[in-house]
Design a protein around this motif. Structure first.
Motif, mmCIF file in Angstrom:
data_model
loop_
_atom_site.group_PDB
_atom_site.id
_atom_site.type_symbol
_atom_site.label_atom_id
_atom_site.label_comp_id
_atom_site.label_asym_id
_atom_site.label_seq_id
_atom_site.Cartn_x
_atom_site.Cartn_y
_atom_site.Cartn_z
ATOM 1 N N CYS A 7 -31.798 2.075 22.675
ATOM 2 C CA CYS A 7 -31.033 2.619 21.555
ATOM 3 C C CYS A 7 -29.557 2.698 21.921
ATOM 4 C CB CYS A 7 -31.537 4.009 21.197
ATOM 5 S SG CYS A 7 -30.564 4.768 19.875
ATOM 6 N N CYS A 10 -28.522 6.812 21.378
ATOM 7 C CA CYS A 10 -28.982 7.906 22.252
ATOM 8 C C CYS A 10 -29.539 7.409 23.579
ATOM 9 C CB CYS A 10 -30.018 8.763 21.528
ATOM 10 S SG CYS A 10 -31.654 8.011 21.432
ATOM 11 N N SER A 12 -32.238 6.038 24.459
ATOM 12 C CA SER A 12 -33.693 6.010 24.682
ATOM 13 C C SER A 12 -34.138 4.569 24.877
ATOM 14 C CB SER A 12 -34.447 6.553 23.463
ATOM 15 O OG SER A 12 -34.073 7.868 23.202
ATOM 16 N N CYS A 23 -35.146 3.501 16.548
ATOM 17 C CA CYS A 23 -35.332 4.561 17.534
ATOM 18 C C CYS A 23 -35.805 5.832 16.811
ATOM 19 C CB CYS A 23 -33.994 4.814 18.222
ATOM 20 S SG CYS A 23 -34.033 6.122 19.466
ATOM 21 N N CYS A 25 -34.255 8.438 16.845
ATOM 22 C CA CYS A 25 -33.039 9.067 16.311
ATOM 23 C C CYS A 25 -32.558 8.381 15.025
ATOM 24 C CB CYS A 25 -31.926 9.071 17.351
ATOM 25 S SG CYS A 25 -31.079 7.492 17.539
HETATM 26 ZN ZN LIG Z 1 -31.780 6.680 19.548
#
Ligand SMILES: [Zn+2]
Ligand SMILES: *Cc1c(COP(=O)(O)O)cnc(C)c1O
Length: 423
Positions: A7, A10, A12, A23, A25
């Motif tokens: 991502c 963020c 991830s 993601c 998020c």
């Molecule tokens: Zn993310």
């Protein structure tokens, strides 16, 4: 670490096998690779040596797969390929003159197997989906994604479902999609609505979503940028100019040129120019605001392939424009048709959305943003035959189509007229 989905917002990470587009998020995911273990110069030689004519039998690295180390090192084997990519670069004095740029090349992506660059992404994403055991393939489409997905789905033996905006798919694209046996649903909403629906349907884990939100599509589409760099002797032109709708392709070019530079293939990045139709210009408007804000519009343009009001790859595309010191420009439908006229008149031809690239070069030159001595590549994204109606509408204004009784006298008069048109 190996290749993974990551991502950009963020950080991830998810395994490639998750085949996720988004993601937790909410951001779209990118494929991230480790730097290749082989030095760039050596790899560049290998890529070149793998290039075979499409007529060669038993090509172990067909189509875009000669770049496999940079798109998917752990590639499905054998590749699901229609020998896409490796498209030609053209230069023509009339086109240079039209745009006011001497060193202007057209990269003709309309010469891909289904007539658009979408094939580059589909060979990768459909190949992975099939290997992961998905049982059907899904997309929302203004036409070319549908035609390409229908072809690669048929090749791989997987059923395809397409959601398309009613009455807004050009004839050639519709014909391909039907011929390759896809199910097509024409919805009453526009493309943006179709994509929202498709993204919701994709929570069914038997069906894979193949729009350009899919990070594997982006990996495949990077190969056009690799070919451009390779075509300039592993250097880059000053500008690469392309039409922009859902913003997947400009994102792919940005990622590709960034990676080429960071992995040592090239010393610099070209500046990218994203060209939008004035009636479908959310990215242009956002650029005018310094990208401070994401903009959505109700889209309308004759260039149906970029008739998109809420582009899904917005954030990725902002990165591509920023990292390349790029620009976003808009052109009117009239300017698009003028540019299409120039491209058609020299025997290359393209669909309306593609002509936006040339219209954009001309506008950026006239505004002094592109210099007269700069080297420019404009990407012709789709084939002329995609949109026959766009040609027929224009042919009414031209005088190169008449009906005559089959009399030799009349025909000899016509021969005189034809001779006067000598170019
Ligand atoms: Zn993310
Ligand atoms: C898909 C497509 C575009 C737009 O590409 P995006 O990735 O949606 O920005 C432009 N021209 C043609 C012919 C296309 O098929």
């Amino acid at each position: 670490m190996g290749s993974r989905l990551q991502c950009p917002r963020c950080s991830s990470t998810f395994p490639l096998e998750s085949f996720r587009s988004t993601c937790t998020c909410g951001s779209l995911l990118d494929v991230r690779h480790d730097p290749p273990p082989v030095p760039a110069q050596k790899l560049a030689e290998i890529f070149g040596a793998r290039l075979r004519p499409p007529s060669a039998a038993n090509d172990p690295f067909p189509g875009v797969w000669r770049f496999r180390e940079l798109i998917l090192p752990e590639a499905p084997d054998p590749a699901l390929s229609l020998r896409e990519g490796n498209t030609p670069l053209f230069r023509h004095p009339a086109i240079s003159h039209f745009a006011g740029v001497e060193e202007l090349w057209l990269k003709h992506e309309g010469m891909n197997p289904t007539g658009s660059f979408k094939d580059r992404g589909m060979t990768v994403a459909v190949g992975v989906a099939r290997r992961l055991g998905y049982r059907a393939l899904l997309c929302a489409s203004t036409g070319n994604t549908a035609a390409s997905l229908a072809a690669y789905g048929a090749l791989g033996g997987l059923p395809v479902l397409v959601l398309a905006p009613q009455g807004k798919v050009a004839l050639g694209k519709m014909i391909q999609t039907l011929a390759f046996g896809a199910f097509i649903v024409e919805i009453t909403g526009d493309f943006d609505e179709a994509l929202r629906l498709a993204m919701r349907l994709a929570d069914d884990h038997r069906i894979a979503l193949l729009n350009s939100v899919n990070p594997f599509r982006i990996e495949g589409q990077k190969t056009a940028a690799f070919e451009i760099a390779e075509g300039f002797g592993w250097d880059v032109p000053d500008w690469v100019v392309l039409p922009a709708g859902n913003l997947g392709n400009i994102s792919a070019y940005g990622k590709a040129f960034e990676e080429l530079q960071s992995w040592g293939f090239t010393k610099r990045m070209p500046r990218l120019a994203a060209i939008q139709a004035e009636g479908a210009n959310p990215f242009y408007r956002s650029f005018q605001l310094g990208f401070a804000q994401r903009v959505e519009v109700k889209a309308e343009t004759i260039a149906t392939a970029i008739r998109i009001g809420s582009p899904a790859s917005f954030e990725r595309a902002v990165r591509a424009v920023r990292s390349s010191e790029g620009v976003v420009e808009q052109v009117t439908d009239v300017e698009i048709l003028e540019a299409k006229g120039a491209i058609d008149a020299c025997g290359l031809g393209c669909e309306p959305a593609s002509a936006a690239a040339l219209a954009g070069v001309r506008k950026l030159r006239s505004r002094g943003i592109i210099g007269p001595k700069q080297r420019v590549v404009a990407v012709l994204t789709g084939n002329l035959l995609k949109d026959p109606d766009a040609v027929l509408r224009r042919a009414q204004d031209l005088d190169n189509r008449t009906t005559l009784p089959a009399s030799e006298v009349d025909l000899r008069k016509l021969v005189e007229r034809v001779l006067q048109r000598e170019r």
